[in-house]
Enzyme design. Structure first.
Site, PDB file in Angstrom:
ATOM      1  N   HIS A 371       0.795  -1.233   0.000  1.00 39.54           N
ATOM      2  CA  HIS A 371       0.000   0.000   0.000  1.00 39.54           C
ATOM      3  C   HIS A 371       0.820   1.272   0.000  1.00 39.54           C
ATOM      4  O   HIS A 371       0.253   2.359  -0.076  1.00 39.54           O
ATOM      5  CB  HIS A 371      -0.921   0.044   1.214  1.00 39.54           C
ATOM      6  CG  HIS A 371      -2.108  -0.858   1.094  1.00 39.54           C
ATOM      7  ND1 HIS A 371      -3.289  -0.451   0.540  1.00 39.54           N
ATOM      8  CD2 HIS A 371      -2.283  -2.154   1.440  1.00 39.54           C
ATOM      9  CE1 HIS A 371      -4.152  -1.454   0.564  1.00 39.54           C
ATOM     10  NE2 HIS A 371      -3.569  -2.500   1.100  1.00 39.54           N
ATOM     11  N   LYS A 561      -8.711  13.956   4.214  1.00 38.70           N
ATOM     12  CA  LYS A 561      -7.866  12.762   4.206  1.00 38.70           C
ATOM     13  C   LYS A 561      -6.937  12.887   5.407  1.00 38.70           C
ATOM     14  O   LYS A 561      -6.911  13.941   6.055  1.00 38.70           O
ATOM     15  CB  LYS A 561      -7.060  12.667   2.912  1.00 38.70           C
ATOM     16  CG  LYS A 561      -6.378  13.994   2.528  1.00 38.70           C
ATOM     17  CD  LYS A 561      -5.638  13.923   1.214  1.00 38.70           C
ATOM     18  CE  LYS A 561      -6.510  13.966  -0.006  1.00 38.70           C
ATOM     19  NZ  LYS A 561      -6.518  12.731  -0.779  1.00 38.70           N
ATOM     20  N   ARG A 562      -6.178  11.828   5.709  1.00 39.92           N
ATOM     21  CA  ARG A 562      -5.215  11.953   6.791  1.00 39.92           C
ATOM     22  C   ARG A 562      -4.300  13.164   6.549  1.00 39.92           C
ATOM     23  O   ARG A 562      -3.999  13.499   5.396  1.00 39.92           O
ATOM     24  CB  ARG A 562      -4.367  10.669   6.896  1.00 39.92           C
ATOM     25  CG  ARG A 562      -5.146   9.481   7.435  1.00 39.92           C
ATOM     26  CD  ARG A 562      -5.649   9.715   8.844  1.00 39.92           C
ATOM     27  NE  ARG A 562      -4.567   9.759   9.782  1.00 39.92           N
ATOM     28  CZ  ARG A 562      -4.298   8.815  10.684  1.00 39.92           C
ATOM     29  NH1 ARG A 562      -5.060   7.741  10.766  1.00 39.92           N
ATOM     30  NH2 ARG A 562      -3.286   8.931  11.519  1.00 39.92           N
ATOM     31  N   THR A 669      -8.286   6.737  -2.637  1.00 45.51           N
ATOM     32  CA  THR A 669      -9.638   6.304  -2.961  1.00 45.51           C
ATOM     33  C   THR A 669     -10.604   7.466  -2.755  1.00 45.51           C
ATOM     34  O   THR A 669     -11.676   7.483  -3.353  1.00 45.51           O
ATOM     35  CB  THR A 669     -10.085   5.104  -2.100  1.00 45.51           C
ATOM     36  OG1 THR A 669      -9.800   5.393  -0.728  1.00 45.51           O
ATOM     37  CG2 THR A 669      -9.374   3.838  -2.534  1.00 45.51           C
TER      38      THR A 669
END
Ligand SMILES: *Cc1c(COP(=O)(O)O)cnc(C)c1O
Length: 826
Positions: A371, A561-562, A669
């Site tokens: 990932h 997002k993070r 994503t």
């Protein structure tokens, strides 16, 4: 024989009658009285939520038992998905949609004086994950069930999931997420499905009766893994996939020993210590937290899952001879990579296989998904730690490595360098490389977007690629349209249904037929009105949680997002500050009104990311309170980004920020969810953005910045952020405001560290390098947004061309290329 095998598992059982609104009302009232134990007139919204969830869980249980029967009867090859993270979010509305009960249950509740809209807010998000990786696992379970694939998920039932983020004085403060404090209405507790998991101790080797060497792992400290089962529904398929989550319990033996020594308090302490294993999710997204407890957590999870898989296989098939034919295990990142030596240990020490046979089986079972290529995220564990905690596994890893390097020598004679590079052991650092272990133990290794897989092959795993050119494959990530459109954007769903029918819900490629409606003014109007309503809803959420007003007439620009340097929230902020400076200097007339939303959690120990959150909040305070910005520019940081927040943010966004440094975002994503909901993307040529651009066309996306190759090139040539800073007036002004404390006059040095990161320390993420192009393309965004017809046309074209980004497509790819599984037959 066939006849007896197809005996209904529910023979003699009254199936739950949910065929009418009246029947559902009776069930709900009964669940309140018999299950929750409350009189309906006194029931709280949460009580109602539990009553509905309990009813639905009953239906899922029936469907699961049917599914399991079909799998057994068909002797189906099955994929087991091993993931330390599942970011499920809420399940109530999603499940009702899946099983076709939404309308009936809504009506039943209304008749009973309740509203689903209200009671669903009382379900806690199941936040057993950090971000994209965990959310991907959740989407995959949905797609597996929807397409009737024989699948099964394993994870950990963390008592504390992803922390709750609060913003206090502008700063992130982590609070424990006690999602289980009112129980979890979806799970089935399985006190009898338990396995011992062993730690520490020592090894004893001796010769068995047949002269073979036998290994015993003795004097171990044991913990019990106990199962909790969560049924996961498929959309309209009637198939339910199980997610089995392990919870740590103290062994009774362990307790007894200490109890018998008369030390009651110590015994209880030891009990809590072993139960710590499933206590908390590690909240670091892209950095390795090398703690002992994390290693133990990983092994606890892996060992329980494999013992369970082997026990189930043996029950069905008598022995393990068909294991590689019937069982396929997907490792979601290296977190479960200890499954490779654990499988070897079980086959060797528990089931008596010899090494060669055990290795042949193991190699045929596992596959591994990578990932990230960020070096700080690649897991390695100190040999000394493994030696202490998992001595038998270290032994097995050494032996796997020895054999592997022998093969490498044959493939690359006279090249000793490559041995060191490929070894599972980093000799210098005295650590085990988990990615190498996962690659060597797997049949296939996959990246999650075309660029990412390409970079894997050419850089991090280049030597493995030379060794076996077929092993590394690409499976681009996807998202489930059931949650990310059908559930979270019902009005858009209705519009698409009206235009092209409902088949896109299980075959997203059907969306292509929506493209021609981009030229239909009536559809464009409806599409724009839906976006407007969703912006209204998002604006209300932002205002309620932050006090910042978001006017739906403005461009809604979101980056959620993070928080990580590579994702470059800082670049976004530099654009906002640049706009602010233009407004302040009197160039604000005619500027396009814009509302910028940023949300996301930082790892608790990631100092710079936390400073960036604080900086965003400090800047927001100044900008939102400057009268010159009124009606022109707003900036908000929405606290506690999670799946439920995403479900409101994504449909209500016009512009999706996907601006990571090229080569650093494996896939993303979030980018897919936004485009699927009709946001246009401003983004770099990174991760799946590239594939999104290819799908929607260059005219319908805003691409800027250096490519991955250019970034690498600049790094090698010696990148000089100071030169860029010195040459760009607007950039210099914005960066200086950060560095000199413009937003925090009472603490002017607060963001010196941020200034240093992007200048003095070399700007590792190329913020300076991409700034000018980003600003230029943001101006193009403005121009396009001023042409609402044109904007909406592009948005519709985006939606229509997202067919390839469904997690259904990902799952079909895995099923065909990697897992070799086929859907269950009816
Ligand atoms: C989709 C999603 C993510 C991943 O977002 P990226 O932009 O791909 O990093 C993270 N968190 C939540 C809650 C999500 O829904």
């Amino acid at each position: 024989m066939q006849e007896t095998a197809t005996v209904q598992p529910m023979a003699g059982v009254d199936l739950i009658d949910v065929s009418t609104v009246e029947a559902i009302k009776r069930h709900l009232l009964s669940h309140l009285v018999h299950g929750v134990g409350v009189a309906p007139q006194y029931a709280s919204p949460r009580d109602w939520m539990v009553a509905v969830a309990t009813l639905v869980r009953g239906v899922l249980s029936e469907q699961y038992l049917e599914t399991a029967l079909r799998e057994r009867e068909q002797k189906a090859r099955r994929v087991y998905y091993l993931s330390l993270e599942y970011l499920m979010g809420r399940s109530l509305r999603k499940t009702l949609l899946d099983i076709g009960l939404l309308e009936r249950v809504e009506q039943a509740l209304t008749d009973l004086g309740q509203e689903l809209e209200d009671i669903q807010e009382h379900e806690y998000d199941a936040a057993l994950g950090n971000g994209g990786l965990g959310r991907l696992a959740a989407c995959f379970l949905d797609s597996l069930a929807t397409h009737s694939y024989p699948g099964f998920g394993y994870g950990i039932r963390y008592e504390f999931g992803m922390f709750t983020q609060r913003i206090e004085h502008g700063e992130q403060v982590e609070h424990p997420e006690t999602w289980l404090r009112h129980g979890n209405p979806w799970e089935f507790e399985r006190p009898s499905i338990i396995y011992p998991v062993r730690f520490r101790g020592r090894m004893m080797t001796f010769r068995g009766e047949d002269g073979r060497e036998v290994c015993r792992w003795i004097d171990t400290e044991d913990v019990i893994a106990m199962a909790y089962d969560v049924p996961v529904s498929g959309f309209g398929s009637g198939v339910v996939t199980k997610l089995r989550l392990w919870s740590a319990r103290a062994t009774r033996d362990f307790d007894l020993n200490i109890f018998n020594q008369g030390n009651y308090i110590d015994a209880v302490k030891a009990k809590t210590l072993s139960e710590n294993l499933s206590k908390v999710l590690y909240p670091a997204d892209t950095t390795l937290m090398g703690q002992e407890l994390r290693l133990m957590q990983e092994y606890f999870f892996v060992s329980a899952s494999l013992q369970d898989i082997l026990a189930r296989h043996t029950r069905t098939y008598g022995d393990l001879s068909a294991l590689p034919e019937k069982v396929c295990i997907q490792l979601n990142d290296t977190h479960p990579a200890l499954a490779v030596p654990e499988m070897m240990r079980l086959l060797l020490d528990q089931y008596g296989y010899d090494w060669a046979a055990a290795w042949a089986m193991t190699r045929g079972i596992f596959n591994y998904t990578n990932h990230t290529l960020l070096p700080e995220a690649l897991e390695t564990w100190p040999i000394a730690m493994l030696e202490q905690i998992l001595p038998r596994h270290l032994d097995i890893i050494y032996k796997i490595n020895y054999q592997f390097l022998q093969q490498v020598k044959v493939s690359f004679p006279g090249q000793p360098d490559i041995l060191g590079r490929l070894s599972l052991i980093d000799d210098g650092a005295r650590r085990v490389r988990m990615a190498h272990l996962a690659v060597v133990g797997s049949g296939h290794v996959n990246g999650v977007a075309a660029l990412h897989t390409d970079l894997m092959r050419r850089h991090v795993f280049a030597d493995f690629q030379r060794l076996d050119t077929d092993k590394i494959v690409n499976v681009t990530n996807g998202v489930t349209q059931r949650r990310w459109v059908v559930q979270s954007n019902p009005d858009l769903t209705a519009l698409i249904d009206d235009c092209i029918g409902p088949r896109w819900k299980t075959d997203l490629t059907e969306l292509k037929a929506f493209e021609r409606f981009a030229d239909d003014a009536g559809v464009r109007d409806r599409f724009a009105a839906i976006k407007r309503d969703n912006k209204q809803r998002l604006g209300a959420l932002v205002e309620a949680r932050t006090g910042v007003r978001f006017d739906p007439a403005a461009l809604f620009d979101s980056q959620v997002k993070r928080i990580h340097e590579y994702k470059r929230q800082l670049l976004n902020l530099l654009h906002v500050i640049t706009l602010y400076n233009r407004i302040r200097s009197g160039q604000g007339d005619g500027i396009l009104p814009r509302c910028v939303l940023i949300a996301g959690k930082s790892a608790p120990g990631y100092f710079l990311a936390k400073q960036i959150i604080r900086l965003i909040n400090d800047a927001a305070m100044v900008i939102n309170n400057d009268p010159a910005c009124k009606g022109r520019l707003s900036l908000a940081f929405l606290p506690n980004y999670n799946v439920s927040a995403a479900e409101v943010i994504i449909p209500g966004t016009d512009l999706s920020e996907q601006i990571s440094t090229a080569g650093m975002e494996a896939s993303g994503t979030g980018n897919m969810k936004f485009a699927l909901n009709g946001a246009l993307t401003i983004g770099t040529l990174d991760g799946a953005n590239i594939e999104i651009k290819d799908a929607v066309g260059d005219d319908n996306i805003f691409i800027f910045g250096k490519t991955a190759a250019e970034v690498t090139e600049m790094r090698m040539q010696g990148y000089r952020p100071w030169d860029i800073y010195n040459a760009d007036e607007e950039l210099r002004q914005a960066v200086d405001m950060i560095g000199s404390g413009y937003f925090t006059p009472d603490d002017p040095g607060r963001y010196r560290c941020v200034f240093d990161a992007i200048l003095t320390h070399g700007d590792h993420f190329f913020v300076m390098a991409d700034y000018a192009d980003y600003i230029r393309v943001q101006a193009q965004v403005e121009q396009t947004y001023r042409q609402p017809e044109d904007w909406t046309r592009k948005a519709i074209i985006n939606v229509a061309n997202m067919g390839g980004f469904s997690s259904d497509r990902s799952i079909h790819d895995y099923a065909r290329k990697i897992w070799r599984i086929t859907p269950l037959k009816r």
